[in-house]
Design an enzyme around this catalytic site. Structure first.
Site, PDB file in Angstrom:
ATOM      1  N   TYR A  28      49.267 -65.330  -3.321  1.00 54.09           N
ATOM      2  CA  TYR A  28      49.027 -64.419  -2.900  1.00 54.09           C
ATOM      3  C   TYR A  28      49.463 -63.479  -4.400  1.00 54.09           C
ATOM      4  CZ  TYR A  28      50.910 -59.801  -0.898  1.00 54.09           C
ATOM      5  OH  TYR A  28      50.535 -57.974  -0.522  1.00 54.09           O
ATOM      6  N   SER A  48      58.935 -50.752  -2.476  1.00 50.69           N
ATOM      7  CA  SER A  48      57.815 -51.154  -2.173  1.00 50.69           C
ATOM      8  C   SER A  48      58.259 -50.408  -0.693  1.00 50.69           C
ATOM      9  CB  SER A  48      57.040 -52.260  -2.235  1.00 50.69           C
ATOM     10  OG  SER A  48      56.326 -52.098  -1.374  1.00 50.69           O
ATOM     11  N   GLN A  71      58.143 -46.346  -3.557  1.00 54.16           N
ATOM     12  CA  GLN A  71      57.076 -46.144  -3.379  1.00 54.16           C
ATOM     13  C   GLN A  71      56.492 -46.622  -1.983  1.00 54.16           C
ATOM     14  OE1 GLN A  71      55.186 -49.546  -2.350  1.00 54.16           O
ATOM     15  NE2 GLN A  71      53.149 -48.032  -2.569  1.00 54.16           N
ATOM     16  N   TYR A  93      53.684 -46.502   0.728  1.00 54.43           N
ATOM     17  CA  TYR A  93      52.929 -46.340   1.759  1.00 54.43           C
ATOM     18  C   TYR A  93      52.534 -45.385   2.550  1.00 54.43           C
ATOM     19  CZ  TYR A  93      50.359 -50.130  -1.309  1.00 54.43           C
ATOM     20  OH  TYR A  93      50.219 -51.588  -1.785  1.00 54.43           O
ATOM     21  N   THR A 114      51.595 -44.614  -3.832  1.00 51.43           N
ATOM     22  CA  THR A 114      50.369 -45.286  -3.767  1.00 51.43           C
ATOM     23  C   THR A 114      48.461 -45.355  -3.168  1.00 51.43           C
ATOM     24  OG1 THR A 114      51.815 -47.032  -4.616  1.00 51.43           O
ATOM     25  CG2 THR A 114      49.755 -47.475  -4.168  1.00 51.43           C
ATOM     26  N   ARG A 150      40.979 -60.943  -1.598  1.00 52.74           N
ATOM     27  CA  ARG A 150      41.565 -61.130  -2.057  1.00 52.74           C
ATOM     28  C   ARG A 150      41.816 -62.523  -1.601  1.00 52.74           C
ATOM     29  NH1 ARG A 150      47.416 -57.949  -2.262  1.00 52.74           N
ATOM     30  NH2 ARG A 150      46.109 -56.124  -3.141  1.00 52.74           N
ATOM     31  N   LYS A 184      49.833 -43.363  -7.408  1.00 50.48           N
ATOM     32  CA  LYS A 184      50.402 -44.234  -8.434  1.00 50.48           C
ATOM     33  C   LYS A 184      48.703 -44.827  -7.715  1.00 50.48           C
ATOM     34  CE  LYS A 184      52.082 -49.147  -8.455  1.00 50.48           C
ATOM     35  NZ  LYS A 184      50.989 -49.828  -7.951  1.00 50.48           N
ATOM     36  N   HIS A 199      45.855 -51.642  -9.555  1.00 50.86           N
ATOM     37  CA  HIS A 199      47.235 -52.267  -8.791  1.00 50.86           C
ATOM     38  C   HIS A 199      47.415 -53.640  -9.420  1.00 50.86           C
ATOM     39  CE1 HIS A 199      48.293 -51.696  -4.920  1.00 50.86           C
ATOM     40  NE2 HIS A 199      48.655 -53.080  -4.683  1.00 50.86           N
ATOM     41  N   ASP A 249      50.231 -48.719 -15.304  1.00 44.58           N
ATOM     42  CA  ASP A 249      50.782 -50.019 -15.626  1.00 44.58           C
ATOM     43  C   ASP A 249      48.977 -50.682 -14.844  1.00 44.58           C
ATOM     44  OD1 ASP A 249      50.139 -50.390 -12.917  1.00 44.58           O
ATOM     45  OD2 ASP A 249      51.585 -49.914 -11.550  1.00 44.58           O
ATOM     46  N   GLY A 283      48.481 -55.015 -16.379  1.00 42.82           N
ATOM     47  CA  GLY A 283      48.143 -56.068 -17.362  1.00 42.82           C
ATOM     48  C   GLY A 283      49.177 -55.852 -18.814  1.00 42.82           C
ATOM     49  N   VAL A 284      50.107 -55.413 -17.743  1.00 46.92           N
ATOM     50  CA  VAL A 284      51.194 -55.106 -19.671  1.00 46.92           C
ATOM     51  C   VAL A 284      51.893 -56.164 -19.410  1.00 46.92           C
ATOM     52  CG1 VAL A 284      53.609 -53.972 -20.150  1.00 46.92           C
ATOM     53  CG2 VAL A 284      51.505 -52.640 -19.438  1.00 46.92           C
ATOM     54  N   ARG A 285      51.900 -57.183 -20.542  1.00 47.29           N
ATOM     55  CA  ARG A 285      52.184 -58.400 -21.110  1.00 47.29           C
ATOM     56  C   ARG A 285      53.077 -58.739 -21.782  1.00 47.29           C
ATOM     57  NH1 ARG A 285      50.613 -57.690 -16.458  1.00 47.29           N
ATOM     58  NH2 ARG A 285      49.644 -59.099 -15.515  1.00 47.29           N
ATOM     59  N   GLY A 339      54.051 -55.486 -14.062  1.00 46.70           N
ATOM     60  CA  GLY A 339      54.076 -55.731 -12.734  1.00 46.70           C
ATOM     61  C   GLY A 339      54.645 -57.337 -12.298  1.00 46.70           C
TER      62      GLY A 339
HETATM   63  C1  LIG Z   1      52.944 -59.135  -5.545  1.00 44.16           C
HETATM   64  C2  LIG Z   1      51.993 -57.920  -5.761  1.00 44.16           C
HETATM   65  C3  LIG Z   1      52.991 -56.860  -4.550  1.00 44.16           C
HETATM   66  C4  LIG Z   1      52.321 -55.588  -5.063  1.00 44.16           C
HETATM   67  N1  LIG Z   1      53.317 -54.943  -4.081  1.00 44.16           N
HETATM   68  C5  LIG Z   1      52.951 -53.412  -4.677  1.00 44.16           C
HETATM   69  C6  LIG Z   1      52.686 -52.704  -3.470  1.00 44.16           C
HETATM   70  O1  LIG Z   1      53.593 -52.913  -2.556  1.00 44.16           O
HETATM   71  N2  LIG Z   1      52.764 -50.563  -3.902  1.00 44.16           N
HETATM   72  C7  LIG Z   1      52.097 -51.002  -4.941  1.00 44.16           C
HETATM   73  O2  LIG Z   1      52.045 -49.765  -5.071  1.00 44.16           O
HETATM   74  N3  LIG Z   1      51.609 -52.026  -5.691  1.00 44.16           N
HETATM   75  C8  LIG Z   1      52.082 -52.983  -5.040  1.00 44.16           C
HETATM   76  N4  LIG Z   1      51.426 -53.896  -6.368  1.00 44.16           N
HETATM   77  C9  LIG Z   1      51.133 -53.359  -7.868  1.00 44.16           C
HETATM   78  C10 LIG Z   1      52.091 -53.158  -8.477  1.00 44.16           C
HETATM   79  O3  LIG Z   1      52.878 -52.350  -8.728  1.00 44.16           O
HETATM   80  C11 LIG Z   1      51.068 -52.761 -10.382  1.00 44.16           C
HETATM   81  O4  LIG Z   1      50.543 -51.723 -10.138  1.00 44.16           O
HETATM   82  C12 LIG Z   1      50.646 -54.046 -10.366  1.00 44.16           C
HETATM   83  O5  LIG Z   1      51.325 -55.410 -10.178  1.00 44.16           O
HETATM   84  C13 LIG Z   1      50.101 -54.257 -12.005  1.00 44.16           C
HETATM   85  O6  LIG Z   1      49.659 -54.734 -12.539  1.00 44.16           O
HETATM   86  P1  LIG Z   1      50.061 -55.977 -13.330  1.00 44.16           P
HETATM   87  O7  LIG Z   1      51.232 -56.652 -12.663  1.00 44.16           O
HETATM   88  O8  LIG Z   1      48.758 -57.330 -14.126  1.00 44.16           O
HETATM   89  O9  LIG Z   1      50.872 -56.007 -14.383  1.00 44.16           O
HETATM   90  C14 LIG Z   1      51.457 -55.744  -6.197  1.00 44.16           C
HETATM   91  C15 LIG Z   1      51.806 -56.334  -7.367  1.00 44.16           C
HETATM   92  C16 LIG Z   1      51.747 -57.379  -7.482  1.00 44.16           C
HETATM   93  C17 LIG Z   1      51.633 -58.778  -8.024  1.00 44.16           C
HETATM   94  C1  LIG Z   2      50.282 -53.687   1.370  1.00 44.44           C
HETATM   95  C2  LIG Z   2      50.399 -54.649   0.189  1.00 44.44           C
HETATM   96  C3  LIG Z   2      48.607 -53.399  -0.128  1.00 44.44           C
HETATM   97  C4  LIG Z   2      50.640 -54.806  -0.633  1.00 44.44           C
HETATM   98  C5  LIG Z   2      50.319 -55.063  -1.832  1.00 44.44           C
HETATM   99  O1  LIG Z   2      50.130 -53.713  -2.638  1.00 44.44           O
HETATM  100  C6  LIG Z   2      49.606 -56.346  -2.629  1.00 44.44           C
HETATM  101  O2  LIG Z   2      50.420 -57.435  -2.058  1.00 44.44           O
HETATM  102  O3  LIG Z   2      49.122 -55.269  -3.693  1.00 44.44           O
END
Ligand SMILES: Cc1cc2nc3c(=O)[nH]c(=O)nc-3n(C[C@H](O)[C@H](O)[C@H](O)COP(=O)(O)O)c2cc1C
Ligand SMILES: CC(C)CC(=O)C(=O)O
Length: 377
Positions: free
Chosen positions: A31, A113, A135, A137, A163, A172, A245, A269, A300, A302-304, A323
């Site tokens: 996931y 979130s 954030q 949804y 978002t 996915r 976002k 994302h 955001d 890809g920031v590492r 992230g």
């Molecule tokens: C496991 C996971 C869950 C996420 N859940 C949300 C979320 O609930 N709401 C949201 O706006 N973005 C969500 N994101 C996206 C992050 O806010 C962010 O945009 C993303 O992780 C940035 O990319 P990076 O992890 O490669 O740096 C999620 C990302 C991951 C990896």
């Molecule tokens: C409900 C999901 C869309 C949560 C999320 O943002 C993610 O898994 O990337």
């Protein structure tokens, strides 16, 4: 399943993913780590960072540096926030509670979130007075949406992040192959399961029929019908700043400003939604040019590293959201792991500024960078 020792965490945040893989259960791994489709967008995110190179300057009196900043009324120790990420209990049993505690100890804003495994109220209690954003949804049910906004306000979340790149879940393969979606097991819907407006719509108490609660969430989550015409509703019901976002197109950033929004987060994302999308850093300069100083541009995807953060700031971001590395730290060592990740990022950003001849991120501009040519295939 979870590391219950404090492992030796690498200070190379880009390599933390490899360490974390071993600490994540297979479903959590499937996931958290992968991206949509072929992974092309996630690769484009990293390639864009590799293409831009820092041009260090010398002899500029850099002994004292100041990374502090204010973004839309929130003071922070550096232009860094924790990206909203749902279901953090997949990474560690303490989930978001560990993350918000680590963030609060450093004063780094935590973005909560809608899909968290802990509720607004639990986060507020764990996070104390430290800065917190929420954030959203936007659920199809407006009563539930309003109830979320009211609870966020009542529990001290100052800023709303809506978002928009997730009107439904992306393709996915890692999750599809496993048939795994945490929300359908009532994991990651804590804000719903503690919400009076949501609970009032269930025929039976959640304990009696958890499956029905999950299905009810599944009816509300995808909201592909949203349009620009819906934004005044949010403006009417949220007094603080609002950011959109998931923005990649300059025209959408312009529309955000025209619709009275206070900022955008340039983001794809982390490549989890559209496969084959433009790398987020490639989208950033045009967005920054389109809105100038009218609204705040955050970034955001890809920031590492500290150097990545430097590059995003130089290309027009006012702050970046971190992230997956946060989840990797969380998986490896809970609150301590998140603390480690944040400290590494902050220290590396400070060092990169110092070594490049800047006393503050405020001095950065596109002239701080050069775009390296792609090498011939
Ligand atoms: C496991 C996971 C869950 C996420 N859940 C949300 C979320 O609930 N709401 C949201 O706006 N973005 C969500 N994101 C996206 C992050 O806010 C962010 O945009 C993303 O992780 C940035 O990319 P990076 O992890 O490669 O740096 C999620 C990302 C991951 C990896
Ligand atoms: C409900 C999901 C869309 C949560 C999320 O943002 C993610 O898994 O990337």
């Amino acid at each position: 399943m979870f590391a219950d020792r404090t492992p030796d965490l690498t200070t190379d945040l880009a390599a933390l993913e490899d360490q974390a893989r071993a600490a994540l259960a297979p479903e959590a791994l499937g996931y958290v780590v992968p991206s949509a489709g072929s992974g092309a967008t996630a690769r484009a995110n990293r390639e864009a960072f590799d293409r831009w190179r820092i041009v260090p300057r010398v002899l500029r009196s850099g002994a004292r540096r100041d990374l502090t900043c204010d973004v839309l009324g929130t003071s922070m120790p550096a232009p860094l926030l924790i990206a909203p990420m749902g279901v953090q209990t997949l990474a560690h049993p303490d989930g978001e509670l560990a993350t918000v505690r680590a963030a609060a100890a450093l004063g780094v804003p935590y973005v909560h979130s809608t899909q968290a495994a802990h509720s607004f109220e639990q986060i507020a209690e764990a996070g104390g007075d430290a800065p917190r954003w929420y954030q959203l949804y936007w659920p199809t049910d407006r009563e539930v949406c309003l109830s979320f906004l009211e609870r966020a306000k009542a529990t001290g979340f100052s800023t709303l992040v809506l978002t928009l790149d997730t009107p439904m879940l992306g393709w996915r393969p890692a999750d599809l192959n496993r048939g795994f979606l945490p929300f359908l097991r009532n994991v990651g819907i804590a804000n719903y399961l503690t919400d009076p407006a949501f609970l009032a719509k269930l025929d039976k108490p959640v304990e009696e029929d958890p499956g029905a609660a999950a299905l009810h969430w599944a009816k509300m989550f995808p909201n592909p019908g949203l349009s620009w015409a819906d934004l005044p509703f949010l403006r009417e019901h949220w007094d603080g700043p609002i950011l959109l976002k998931g923005i990649s197109a300059a025209e959408d950033a312009r529309l955000a400003a025209d619709h009275g929004m206070d900022g955008v987060v340039v983001s794809n994302h982390g490549g989890r939604q559209v496969d084959g999308a433009i790398g987020a850093l490639d989208a950033l300069p045009a967005v920054a040019d389109a809105v100038g100083d009218r609204i705040a541009v955050l970034f955001d995807s890809g920031v590492r590293t500290g150097a990545d953060t430097f590059k995003a700031l130089a290309l027009g971001a006012r702050a970046v959201l971190l992230g997956r590395p946060v989840l990797y730290g969380l998986a490896l060592a809970g609150q301590e792991g998140v603390d480690h990740v944040l400290r590494c990022l902050l220290a590396e950003l400070d060092l990169t500024l110092a070594l490049s001849g800047y006393v503050s991120h405020r001095g950065l501009s596109r002239e701080s960078l050069a775009c390296a040519q792609r090498s011939a295939p």
